[in-house]
Design a protein around this motif. Sequence first.
Motif, PDB file in Angstrom:
ATOM      1  N   ALA A 121     -42.431  13.566 -50.430  1.00 58.93           N
ATOM      2  CA  ALA A 121     -42.155  13.176 -49.055  1.00 58.93           C
ATOM      3  C   ALA A 121     -41.793  11.701 -48.998  1.00 58.93           C
ATOM      4  CB  ALA A 121     -43.365  13.454 -48.185  1.00 58.93           C
ATOM      5  N   VAL A 122     -40.734  11.395 -48.277  1.00 57.52           N
ATOM      6  CA  VAL A 122     -40.270  10.017 -48.128  1.00 57.52           C
ATOM      7  C   VAL A 122     -40.675   9.468 -46.761  1.00 57.52           C
ATOM      8  CG1 VAL A 122     -38.230   8.545 -48.011  1.00 57.52           C
ATOM      9  CG2 VAL A 122     -38.337  10.393 -49.692  1.00 57.52           C
ATOM     10  N   ALA A 123     -40.339  10.211 -45.715  1.00 59.71           N
ATOM     11  CA  ALA A 123     -40.644   9.760 -44.357  1.00 59.71           C
ATOM     12  C   ALA A 123     -40.580  10.950 -43.417  1.00 59.71           C
ATOM     13  CB  ALA A 123     -39.667   8.683 -43.900  1.00 59.71           C
ATOM     14  N   ALA A 124     -41.345  10.875 -42.342  1.00 54.41           N
ATOM     15  CA  ALA A 124     -41.377  11.962 -41.366  1.00 54.41           C
ATOM     16  C   ALA A 124     -41.495  11.393 -39.965  1.00 54.41           C
ATOM     17  CB  ALA A 124     -42.543  12.906 -41.648  1.00 54.41           C
ATOM     18  N   ILE A 125     -40.912  12.113 -39.007  1.00 59.07           N
ATOM     19  CA  ILE A 125     -40.981  11.695 -37.611  1.00 59.07           C
ATOM     20  C   ILE A 125     -41.355  12.899 -36.767  1.00 59.07           C
ATOM     21  CG2 ILE A 125     -38.468  12.007 -37.338  1.00 59.07           C
ATOM     22  CD1 ILE A 125     -38.589   9.636 -35.307  1.00 59.07           C
ATOM     23  N   SER A 126     -42.370  12.718 -35.927  1.00 57.89           N
ATOM     24  CA  SER A 126     -42.908  13.827 -35.151  1.00 57.89           C
ATOM     25  C   SER A 126     -42.129  14.059 -33.873  1.00 57.89           C
ATOM     26  CB  SER A 126     -44.374  13.562 -34.791  1.00 57.89           C
ATOM     27  OG  SER A 126     -45.180  13.550 -35.932  1.00 57.89           O
ATOM     28  N   TRP A 127     -42.109  15.337 -33.480  1.00 59.50           N
ATOM     29  CA  TRP A 127     -41.536  15.686 -32.192  1.00 59.50           C
ATOM     30  C   TRP A 127     -42.348  15.055 -31.079  1.00 59.50           C
ATOM     31  CZ3 TRP A 127     -42.750  21.148 -29.980  1.00 59.50           C
ATOM     32  CH2 TRP A 127     -42.262  21.222 -28.674  1.00 59.50           C
ATOM     33  N   ILE A 128     -43.681  15.175 -31.161  1.00 61.45           N
ATOM     34  CA  ILE A 128     -44.557  14.647 -30.119  1.00 61.45           C
ATOM     35  C   ILE A 128     -44.824  13.170 -30.379  1.00 61.45           C
ATOM     36  CG2 ILE A 128     -46.832  14.773 -29.055  1.00 61.45           C
ATOM     37  CD1 ILE A 128     -45.036  17.100 -28.349  1.00 61.45           C
ATOM     38  N   GLY A 129     -44.409  12.344 -29.462  1.00 61.70           N
ATOM     39  CA  GLY A 129     -44.730  10.916 -29.533  1.00 61.70           C
ATOM     40  C   GLY A 129     -43.903  10.116 -30.523  1.00 61.70           C
ATOM     41  N   GLY A 130     -43.064  10.804 -31.287  1.00 58.38           N
ATOM     42  CA  GLY A 130     -42.222  10.092 -32.234  1.00 58.38           C
ATOM     43  C   GLY A 130     -42.997   9.383 -33.336  1.00 58.38           C
ATOM     44  N   ARG A 131     -44.196   9.885 -33.653  1.00 54.90           N
ATOM     45  CA  ARG A 131     -44.992   9.245 -34.705  1.00 54.90           C
ATOM     46  C   ARG A 131     -44.246   9.287 -36.031  1.00 54.90           C
ATOM     47  NH1 ARG A 131     -50.410  12.002 -36.864  1.00 54.90           N
ATOM     48  NH2 ARG A 131     -48.829  13.198 -37.988  1.00 54.90           N
ATOM     49  N   ILE A 132     -44.268   8.143 -36.734  1.00 48.20           N
ATOM     50  CA  ILE A 132     -43.545   8.006 -38.000  1.00 48.20           C
ATOM     51  C   ILE A 132     -44.524   7.748 -39.136  1.00 48.20           C
ATOM     52  CG2 ILE A 132     -41.964   6.521 -39.291  1.00 48.20           C
ATOM     53  CD1 ILE A 132     -40.355   6.179 -36.714  1.00 48.20           C
ATOM     54  N   THR A 133     -44.277   8.415 -40.246  1.00 51.56           N
ATOM     55  CA  THR A 133     -45.087   8.234 -41.454  1.00 51.56           C
ATOM     56  C   THR A 133     -44.148   8.004 -42.635  1.00 51.56           C
ATOM     57  OG1 THR A 133     -46.738   9.773 -40.565  1.00 51.56           O
ATOM     58  CG2 THR A 133     -46.895   9.234 -42.892  1.00 51.56           C
ATOM     59  N   TYR A 134     -44.522   7.075 -43.506  1.00 48.00           N
ATOM     60  CA  TYR A 134     -43.734   6.784 -44.708  1.00 48.00           C
ATOM     61  C   TYR A 134     -44.567   7.020 -45.959  1.00 48.00           C
ATOM     62  CZ  TYR A 134     -40.359   4.439 -41.685  1.00 48.00           C
ATOM     63  OH  TYR A 134     -39.430   4.155 -40.708  1.00 48.00           O
TER      64      TYR A 134
END
Length: 123
Positions: free
Chosen positions: A46-59
């Motif tokens: 996994a490189v990066a993800a963005i959530s539908w709810i709230g636009g939370r981003i994880t790297y």
Amino acid sequence: AQLVESGGGLVQAGGSLRLSCAHSGRAVSSQSMAWFRQTPGKEREAVAAISWIGGRITYGDSVKGRFTISRDTSLNALILQMNNLRPDDTAVYYCATSSKPLATMSASDYPYWGQGTQVTVSA
């Protein structure tokens, strides 16, 4: 969902690339989406993800501070801006989408995948 990645290529270490993942189905703003990468013989990372709810981003730890994930709603595309690239960033990069409200960093949570785009970083 049909996902089509583009923007990969060959770049020298320290350079930049911008990957795009065009979504032909639902609006990207209503999906949790992520970028993964894979090299031969290794598991998809996994490189990066963005959530539908709230636009939370994880790297992922290896790309923090260098990569930026975002949505381009005008193009209905997921974007990955990659700066300060290193040779160990070389991989096939995939985008993926899920109907889950919160994006995860687990490939098994994503049922829909693009075909991938090759990124090669030379030393």
